[in-house]
Write an enzyme that holds these catalytic residues in place. Sequence first.
Site, mmCIF file in Angstrom:
data_model
loop_
_atom_site.group_PDB
_atom_site.id
_atom_site.type_symbol
_atom_site.label_atom_id
_atom_site.label_comp_id
_atom_site.label_asym_id
_atom_site.label_seq_id
_atom_site.Cartn_x
_atom_site.Cartn_y
_atom_site.Cartn_z
ATOM 1 C CG HIS A 25 -1.789 -8.781 -0.035
ATOM 2 N ND1 HIS A 25 -1.478 -7.704 -0.403
ATOM 3 C CD2 HIS A 25 -3.432 -8.569 0.133
ATOM 4 C CE1 HIS A 25 -2.585 -6.500 0.201
ATOM 5 N NE2 HIS A 25 -3.697 -7.326 -0.156
ATOM 6 C CD GLN A 65 -8.425 -7.676 5.028
ATOM 7 O OE1 GLN A 65 -7.673 -7.193 4.105
ATOM 8 N NE2 GLN A 65 -7.500 -8.173 6.386
ATOM 9 C CE1 TYR A 109 -3.378 -3.245 0.235
ATOM 10 C CE2 TYR A 109 -3.257 -2.127 2.863
ATOM 11 C CZ TYR A 109 -3.899 -3.078 1.875
ATOM 12 O OH TYR A 109 -4.810 -4.208 2.097
#
Length: 315
Positions: free
Chosen positions: A128, A184, A57
């Site tokens: 991720h 997630q 990010y």
Amino acid sequence: MATTPPRRRLDGSDLEIYPLALGTNPFSWTADEATSWAVLDAYFDAGGNFLDTADSYPFWAPGNEGGECETIIGRWIKRRGNRDDMVIATKVSHHPEFKGLAPATIRAAVEASLIRLGVDVIDLYYAHFDDPDIPMEESIGTLSGLVDEGKVRYLGVSNYSADRLEEWVRITRSGGFHPPIALQQKYSLVDREVEQTTLPISRREGWAFLPYYALGLGFLTGKYTSGQTVDSPRAGAASAFLNDKGRRILAAMEEVSAAHGVALASVALAWVANRPGVGAAMASARNPEQLEALIDSASLTLRKDEMAALNEASR
């Protein structure tokens, strides 16, 4: 100010979290460092302690390389001296310099994240994105080793298919590796697909399900229904939900919103936070003003009939 809501313990861990995780990908993208600090201060002052970021990010923002978000968080924590009060989650596999989940990549990436965040240990470290080019046992073994070495406290998984999650479970058990404690995936009133795919696995394994895009890319804030142009990088994607189902969901949300005197965003987050298996809602804010409705959600208790009405509208 409303009473700070009780924290939730993530199963399989000693992590106790505020029921709203703060997504931080706007930092150094749609929020400069000063504004990012203002958001962090407001979240912390409200009792918030759970920051969700990633080493990548926001590499997509002009002038960025990836890691800027972690750097901002690290500077803020150092200045505030509140490391022991915070639960920090970050991720590996998507940074332009550390792509994928090869063992050497993971090891280089975690060291870079530790430096940017200015911490000795990462509380929750996610894979991720899946990396089908690397044997999963190698990736899991390396991540598990980071726990043994004290660089990471707990592991999480993000954006994996149900089949690949099942493989992760099998490898973890057969290899005696540290299991994930969190999953997630995107989940909201306008996108409930995970209820048929990955959420059942998460519940079965006792992982905390931590949904992103819980506001449906901003659609569930109600700002896309007026026909006006919305200043948001996600406006195009969010507008795709403006159909009969989307309007039905917003109508049901508006009734709940009016009954409690809160914003639509608060209702959307409270719904997802109270779904079975969910550890906490998650949302991001570009400024402290946007954060207010997110914070309100953490103290909002929806009645059974209100949950039922929202469930029915969003089927």
